[in-house]
Structure formats: structure tokens, C-alpha cells
Design a protein around this motif. Structure first.
Motif, PDB file in Angstrom:
ATOM      1  N   LEU A   1      -4.140 -12.839   8.001  1.00  0.00           N
ATOM      2  CA  LEU A   1      -4.651 -12.156   6.822  1.00  0.00           C
ATOM      3  C   LEU A   1      -3.471 -11.789   5.937  1.00  0.00           C
ATOM      4  O   LEU A   1      -2.538 -11.122   6.390  1.00  0.00           O
ATOM      5  CB  LEU A   1      -5.419 -10.897   7.234  1.00  0.00           C
ATOM      6  CG  LEU A   1      -6.027 -10.077   6.111  1.00  0.00           C
ATOM      7  CD1 LEU A   1      -7.154 -10.856   5.427  1.00  0.00           C
ATOM      8  CD2 LEU A   1      -6.542  -8.748   6.644  1.00  0.00           C
TER       9      LEU A   1
ATOM     10  N   THR B   1      -2.447  -9.788   2.452  1.00  0.00           N
ATOM     11  CA  THR B   1      -2.995  -8.727   1.609  1.00  0.00           C
ATOM     12  C   THR B   1      -1.998  -8.361   0.520  1.00  0.00           C
ATOM     13  O   THR B   1      -0.812  -8.189   0.803  1.00  0.00           O
ATOM     14  CB  THR B   1      -3.308  -7.471   2.447  1.00  0.00           C
ATOM     15  OG1 THR B   1      -4.186  -7.833   3.508  1.00  0.00           O
ATOM     16  CG2 THR B   1      -3.953  -6.393   1.607  1.00  0.00           C
TER      17      THR B   1
ATOM     18  N   LYS C   1      -4.963  -1.439  -1.825  1.00  0.00           N
ATOM     19  CA  LYS C   1      -5.229  -2.821  -1.449  1.00  0.00           C
ATOM     20  C   LYS C   1      -5.946  -3.491  -2.619  1.00  0.00           C
ATOM     21  O   LYS C   1      -7.031  -3.074  -3.007  1.00  0.00           O
ATOM     22  CB  LYS C   1      -6.082  -2.878  -0.193  1.00  0.00           C
ATOM     23  CG  LYS C   1      -6.268  -4.269   0.356  1.00  0.00           C
ATOM     24  CD  LYS C   1      -7.188  -4.313   1.557  1.00  0.00           C
ATOM     25  CE  LYS C   1      -6.588  -3.568   2.714  1.00  0.00           C
ATOM     26  NZ  LYS C   1      -7.391  -3.712   3.949  1.00  0.00           N
TER      27      LYS C   1
ATOM     28  N   SER D   1      -7.259  -9.679  -0.601  1.00  0.00           N
ATOM     29  CA  SER D   1      -6.834 -10.272   0.671  1.00  0.00           C
ATOM     30  C   SER D   1      -7.392 -11.678   0.791  1.00  0.00           C
ATOM     31  O   SER D   1      -8.441 -11.984   0.210  1.00  0.00           O
ATOM     32  CB  SER D   1      -7.330  -9.441   1.854  1.00  0.00           C
ATOM     33  OG  SER D   1      -6.781  -8.157   1.846  1.00  0.00           O
TER      34      SER D   1
ATOM     35  N   GLN E   1      -7.914 -14.665   4.038  1.00  0.00           N
ATOM     36  CA  GLN E   1      -7.756 -15.110   5.419  1.00  0.00           C
ATOM     37  C   GLN E   1      -7.337 -16.575   5.331  1.00  0.00           C
ATOM     38  O   GLN E   1      -8.008 -17.378   4.691  1.00  0.00           O
ATOM     39  CB  GLN E   1      -9.073 -14.982   6.184  1.00  0.00           C
ATOM     40  CG  GLN E   1      -9.007 -15.366   7.626  1.00  0.00           C
ATOM     41  CD  GLN E   1      -8.406 -14.274   8.490  1.00  0.00           C
ATOM     42  OE1 GLN E   1      -8.489 -13.092   8.170  1.00  0.00           O
ATOM     43  NE2 GLN E   1      -7.804 -14.661   9.585  1.00  0.00           N
TER      44      GLN E   1
ATOM     45  N   HIS F   1       1.619  -8.281   2.184  1.00  0.00           N
ATOM     46  CA  HIS F   1       1.652  -7.949   3.611  1.00  0.00           C
ATOM     47  C   HIS F   1       1.006  -9.083   4.390  1.00  0.00           C
ATOM     48  O   HIS F   1       0.117  -9.755   3.893  1.00  0.00           O
ATOM     49  CB  HIS F   1       0.842  -6.664   3.886  1.00  0.00           C
ATOM     50  CG  HIS F   1       1.476  -5.430   3.369  1.00  0.00           C
ATOM     51  ND1 HIS F   1       2.163  -4.556   4.169  1.00  0.00           N
ATOM     52  CD2 HIS F   1       1.528  -4.915   2.120  1.00  0.00           C
ATOM     53  CE1 HIS F   1       2.603  -3.552   3.442  1.00  0.00           C
ATOM     54  NE2 HIS F   1       2.229  -3.747   2.193  1.00  0.00           N
ATOM     55  N   ARG F   2       1.421  -9.250   5.640  1.00  0.00           N
ATOM     56  CA  ARG F   2       0.764 -10.216   6.534  1.00  0.00           C
ATOM     57  C   ARG F   2       0.358  -9.529   7.826  1.00  0.00           C
ATOM     58  O   ARG F   2       0.990  -8.576   8.259  1.00  0.00           O
ATOM     59  CB  ARG F   2       1.634 -11.433   6.785  1.00  0.00           C
ATOM     60  CG  ARG F   2       2.944 -11.131   7.456  1.00  0.00           C
ATOM     61  CD  ARG F   2       3.826 -12.340   7.546  1.00  0.00           C
ATOM     62  NE  ARG F   2       3.612 -13.068   8.781  1.00  0.00           N
ATOM     63  CZ  ARG F   2       4.481 -13.926   9.269  1.00  0.00           C
ATOM     64  NH1 ARG F   2       5.594 -14.195   8.627  1.00  0.00           N
ATOM     65  NH2 ARG F   2       4.237 -14.539  10.387  1.00  0.00           N
ATOM     66  N   SER F   3      -0.696 -10.039   8.455  1.00  0.00           N
ATOM     67  CA  SER F   3      -1.330  -9.331   9.568  1.00  0.00           C
ATOM     68  C   SER F   3      -0.798  -9.687  10.946  1.00  0.00           C
ATOM     69  O   SER F   3      -1.120  -9.005  11.903  1.00  0.00           O
ATOM     70  CB  SER F   3      -2.831  -9.633   9.560  1.00  0.00           C
ATOM     71  OG  SER F   3      -3.037 -11.027   9.799  1.00  0.00           O
ATOM     72  N   ASP F   4       0.005 -10.724  11.074  1.00  0.00           N
ATOM     73  CA  ASP F   4       0.298 -11.242  12.412  1.00  0.00           C
ATOM     74  C   ASP F   4       1.625 -10.798  13.008  1.00  0.00           C
ATOM     75  O   ASP F   4       1.956 -11.227  14.099  1.00  0.00           O
ATOM     76  CB  ASP F   4       0.243 -12.766  12.405  1.00  0.00           C
ATOM     77  CG  ASP F   4       1.363 -13.368  11.587  1.00  0.00           C
ATOM     78  OD1 ASP F   4       1.724 -12.773  10.553  1.00  0.00           O
ATOM     79  OD2 ASP F   4       1.871 -14.423  11.964  1.00  0.00           O
TER      80      ASP F   4
ATOM     81  N   LYS G   1       6.480  -4.388  10.281  1.00  0.00           N
ATOM     82  CA  LYS G   1       5.739  -4.185   9.039  1.00  0.00           C
ATOM     83  C   LYS G   1       6.702  -4.300   7.857  1.00  0.00           C
ATOM     84  O   LYS G   1       7.324  -3.336   7.449  1.00  0.00           O
ATOM     85  CB  LYS G   1       5.036  -2.831   9.030  1.00  0.00           C
ATOM     86  CG  LYS G   1       4.025  -2.691  10.132  1.00  0.00           C
ATOM     87  CD  LYS G   1       2.926  -3.721  10.018  1.00  0.00           C
ATOM     88  CE  LYS G   1       1.920  -3.579  11.122  1.00  0.00           C
ATOM     89  NZ  LYS G   1       1.056  -4.721  11.255  1.00  0.00           N
TER      90      LYS G   1
END
Length: 109
Positions: A52, A54, A62, A65, A67, A92-95, A99
Motif C-alpha cells: 500500500l 499512501t 492522508k 492511497s 494498492q 509512505h509505504r506499508s511493507d 517508517k
């Protein structure tokens, strides 16, 4: 290289480790976008099949976003963000556990 006496010699090959070799490394470019150039290129390494992404504005809100399907390893993604108003943003990335957000700017021209 050619020496001052006219002889040709080879320089020693040097290896340099850069941040790009890091598994947590990722890059975006260009970091200054405008209406004629609103395609954000994203190079990243991941172990995941999807992640994800964002966009956060300068006030921490936010904005949007997506996916994205990825392959394990290095990936090149692009995101057209021509609908964003002028301002400072962070991607930002989710994986990843670290951070770290990457900044970019949308300008008038």
C-alpha cells in the motif's frame, strides 16, 4: 587513462556500496512535479506480493492511497498524480518496519 608521457594505463577498479543495496531502500523521482510532468516513478525493494502506497500532505492528512501488486525483489512502479493540488507531500509505504517517508512537491509549472 593516458599518462603525460603518452602511455596508456588502467585505473584500479573500485567497488562502492550505496544505499541502493539496502533491502529497505526506495526512491522516488522526480521530486518536483507539475501539470506537464505529474508521473511519480517509484523504485523499491520488497519481499511482499502487494503493498500500500499512501500520499500524506504537509499537515499529516492522508490524501490518497493505492494498492499495488509487486514481485519479491526490485520493482519499478509509477503513479500519475496530476489531480493533486500544489503543495508538499510525503509518500509512505506499508511493507517496511522502518517508517521513512519520501518527500515530493507539486508546483504550478
Amino acid at each position: 587513462r593516458v599518462n603525460t608521457d603518452g602511455r596508456f594505463t588502467y585505473s584500479e577498479v573500485m567497488e562502492e556500496q550505496t544505499d541502493c543495496s539496502s533491502r529497505n531502500s526506495w526512491q522516488i523521482y522526480p521530486t518536483l512535479l507539475h501539470p506537464g510532468n505529474a508521473e511519480l516513478a517509484i523504485n523499491l525493494f520488497t519481499k511482499e506480493n502487494a503493498l500500500l502506497l499512501t500520499i500524506i500532505d504537509q499537515f499529516g492528512r492522508k490524501i490518497k492511497s493505492i494498492q499495488s501488486e509487486t514481485l519479491a525483489g526490485w520493482n519499478k512502479l509509477s503513479w500519475n498524480i496530476d489531480d493533486l493540488p500544489i503543495g508538499m507531500y510525503y509518500l509512505h509505504r506499508s511493507d517496511i518496519l522502518i517508517k521513512r517517508a519520501l518527500p515530493f512537491v507539486v508546483s504550478k509549472n
